[in-house]
Design a protein around this motif. Structure first.
Motif, PDB file in Angstrom:
ATOM      1  N   GLY A   1     -13.395  60.097  46.749  1.00 13.85           N
ATOM      2  CA  GLY A   1     -12.470  58.960  46.884  1.00 13.85           C
ATOM      3  C   GLY A   1     -11.066  59.343  47.313  1.00 13.85           C
ATOM      4  N   VAL A   2     -10.934  60.478  48.033  1.00 16.56           N
ATOM      5  CA  VAL A   2      -9.596  60.915  48.443  1.00 16.56           C
ATOM      6  C   VAL A   2      -9.479  61.051  49.965  1.00 16.56           C
ATOM      7  CG1 VAL A   2      -9.130  62.107  46.254  1.00 16.56           C
ATOM      8  CG2 VAL A   2     -10.224  63.364  48.131  1.00 16.56           C
ATOM      9  N   ARG A   3     -10.453  60.492  50.690  1.00 19.30           N
ATOM     10  CA  ARG A   3     -10.490  60.695  52.143  1.00 19.30           C
ATOM     11  C   ARG A   3      -9.183  60.256  52.822  1.00 19.30           C
ATOM     12  NH1 ARG A   3      -9.884  62.129  56.198  1.00 19.30           N
ATOM     13  NH2 ARG A   3     -11.125  62.078  58.109  1.00 19.30           N
ATOM     14  N   ASP A   4      -8.536  59.188  52.278  1.00 16.72           N
ATOM     15  CA  ASP A   4      -7.304  58.687  52.911  1.00 16.72           C
ATOM     16  C   ASP A   4      -6.128  59.655  52.751  1.00 16.72           C
ATOM     17  OD1 ASP A   4      -7.424  58.193  50.149  1.00 16.72           O
ATOM     18  OD2 ASP A   4      -5.920  56.605  50.293  1.00 16.72           O
ATOM     19  N   ARG A   5      -6.265  60.641  51.864  1.00 14.54           N
ATOM     20  CA  ARG A   5      -5.167  61.605  51.691  1.00 14.54           C
ATOM     21  C   ARG A   5      -5.555  63.014  52.145  1.00 14.54           C
ATOM     22  NH1 ARG A   5      -4.075  62.221  46.487  1.00 14.54           N
ATOM     23  NH2 ARG A   5      -5.695  60.865  45.706  1.00 14.54           N
ATOM     24  N   VAL A   6      -6.700  63.106  52.809  1.00 15.13           N
ATOM     25  CA  VAL A   6      -7.135  64.410  53.337  1.00 15.13           C
ATOM     26  C   VAL A   6      -7.199  64.320  54.860  1.00 15.13           C
ATOM     27  CG1 VAL A   6      -9.019  66.090  53.432  1.00 15.13           C
ATOM     28  CG2 VAL A   6      -8.440  65.003  51.258  1.00 15.13           C
ATOM     29  N   ARG A   7      -6.407  65.171  55.520  1.00 15.16           N
ATOM     30  CA  ARG A   7      -6.422  65.213  56.980  1.00 15.16           C
ATOM     31  C   ARG A   7      -7.224  66.442  57.405  1.00 15.16           C
ATOM     32  NH1 ARG A   7      -0.967  65.735  60.583  1.00 15.16           N
ATOM     33  NH2 ARG A   7      -0.568  67.325  59.010  1.00 15.16           N
ATOM     34  N   LEU A   8      -8.103  66.251  58.379  1.00 10.80           N
ATOM     35  CA  LEU A   8      -8.967  67.344  58.827  1.00 10.80           C
ATOM     36  C   LEU A   8      -8.336  68.056  60.021  1.00 10.80           C
ATOM     37  CD1 LEU A   8     -12.350  65.381  58.636  1.00 10.80           C
ATOM     38  CD2 LEU A   8     -11.342  66.849  56.871  1.00 10.80           C
ATOM     39  N   LEU A   9      -8.231  69.359  59.941  1.00  9.64           N
ATOM     40  CA  LEU A   9      -7.641  70.153  61.025  1.00  9.64           C
ATOM     41  C   LEU A   9      -8.690  71.131  61.545  1.00  9.64           C
ATOM     42  CD1 LEU A   9      -4.150  71.109  59.511  1.00  9.64           C
ATOM     43  CD2 LEU A   9      -4.695  69.196  61.011  1.00  9.64           C
ATOM     44  N   PRO A  10      -9.455  70.724  62.563  1.00 13.76           N
ATOM     45  CA  PRO A  10     -10.481  71.622  63.090  1.00 13.76           C
ATOM     46  C   PRO A  10      -9.868  72.647  64.041  1.00 13.76           C
ATOM     47  CG  PRO A  10     -10.577  69.476  64.189  1.00 13.76           C
ATOM     48  CD  PRO A  10      -9.406  69.442  63.265  1.00 13.76           C
ATOM     49  N   CYS A  11      -9.815  73.895  63.629  1.00 12.54           N
ATOM     50  CA  CYS A  11      -9.176  74.916  64.463  1.00 12.54           C
ATOM     51  C   CYS A  11      -9.344  76.292  63.837  1.00 12.54           C
ATOM     52  CB  CYS A  11      -7.685  74.599  64.579  1.00 12.54           C
ATOM     53  SG  CYS A  11      -6.889  75.347  66.002  1.00 12.54           S
ATOM     54  N   ASP A  12      -9.059  77.298  64.638  1.00 11.98           N
ATOM     55  CA  ASP A  12      -8.961  78.661  64.132  1.00 11.98           C
ATOM     56  C   ASP A  12      -7.691  78.760  63.277  1.00 11.98           C
ATOM     57  OD1 ASP A  12      -8.440  81.428  63.865  1.00 11.98           O
ATOM     58  OD2 ASP A  12      -9.477  81.858  65.734  1.00 11.98           O
ATOM     59  N   ALA A  13      -7.810  79.356  62.119  1.00 11.15           N
ATOM     60  CA  ALA A  13      -6.654  79.464  61.216  1.00 11.15           C
ATOM     61  C   ALA A  13      -5.493  80.202  61.865  1.00 11.15           C
ATOM     62  CB  ALA A  13      -7.072  80.184  59.938  1.00 11.15           C
TER      63      ALA A  13
END
Ligand SMILES: C[S@@+](CC[C@H](N)C(=O)[O-])C[C@H]1O[C@@H](n2cnc3c(N)ncnc32)[C@H](O)[C@@H]1O
Length: 174
Positions: free
Chosen positions: A46-58
């Protein structure tokens, strides 16, 4: 609280932080295929609205800091010591002045492989699975934040787990 979970994998560290701290906003970074799992966990908790996904090499992801907390969970052993230190330096630059990087990893102590089987087995897997990864020593983990200008490093063992947790800062432990 602005949090970066680097190499988040399942994403549960950042998602549980967000669940427990309603003010937390989490940037979850990993490869896009892996982030599908983190996204499912964020929805489940229930926290999807506060989690941003960053797909990338660190090593390449643009860092949208400054962050209060940067979690580096079981990631640095994928890389050789100098490469791991490079990543820690990069992340240190994205911290708020009073921000904290938290590193979690398996290390070996001064015990025999028979007494630390999980850590030594992971070390063996890293030899075969990664280009330069290795089980860094506790000393090596401590040297990485120091080389990045961070101070006040605290290292704790988790009872019953083959993991060490290291928290650094800029002015000392609290
Ligand atoms: C052992 S898992 C740790 C997952 C989680 N952080 C934890 O503590 O359980 C390591 C994660 O780092 C990711 N990873 C490894 N190298 C990476 C890189 N160069 N850039 C981004 N993510 C990477 C992997 O895809 C994997 O999900």
């Amino acid at each position: 609280m602005k949090v970066l979970d680097v190499g988040c994998g399942h994403g549960l560290t950042g998602c549980i932080l967000a669940e427990r701290h309603p003010a937390a906003r989490v940037d979850a970074q990993d490869w896009s295929s892996v982030l599908a799992v983190a996204e499912a966990n964020a929805e489940r908790l229930g926290v999807r609205d506060r989690v941003r996904l960053l797909p990338c090499d660190a090593f390449d992801v643009p860092l949208d800091g400054p962050y209060d907390l940067i979690v580096v969970g079981n990631l640095l052993f994928h890389f050789a010591p100098d490469r791991a230190a490079e990543l820690v330096r990069r992340l240190a630059g994205a911290l708020k002045p009073d921000g904290r990087p938290v590193t979690v990893g398996f290390t070996t102590g001064d015990q025999s492989p028979a007494q630390e089987p999980h850590a030594h087995l992971l070390g063996l897997l890293l030899l075969s699975w990664t280009a330069g990864g290795e089980l860094h020593s506790t000393e090596a983990y401590g040297a990485m934040p120091a080389a990045a200008g961070l101070t006040g490093t605290e290292l704790t063992a988790r009872p019953g787990l083959p993991l060490r947790v290291q928290v650094a800062g800029r002015s000392g432990p609290s």
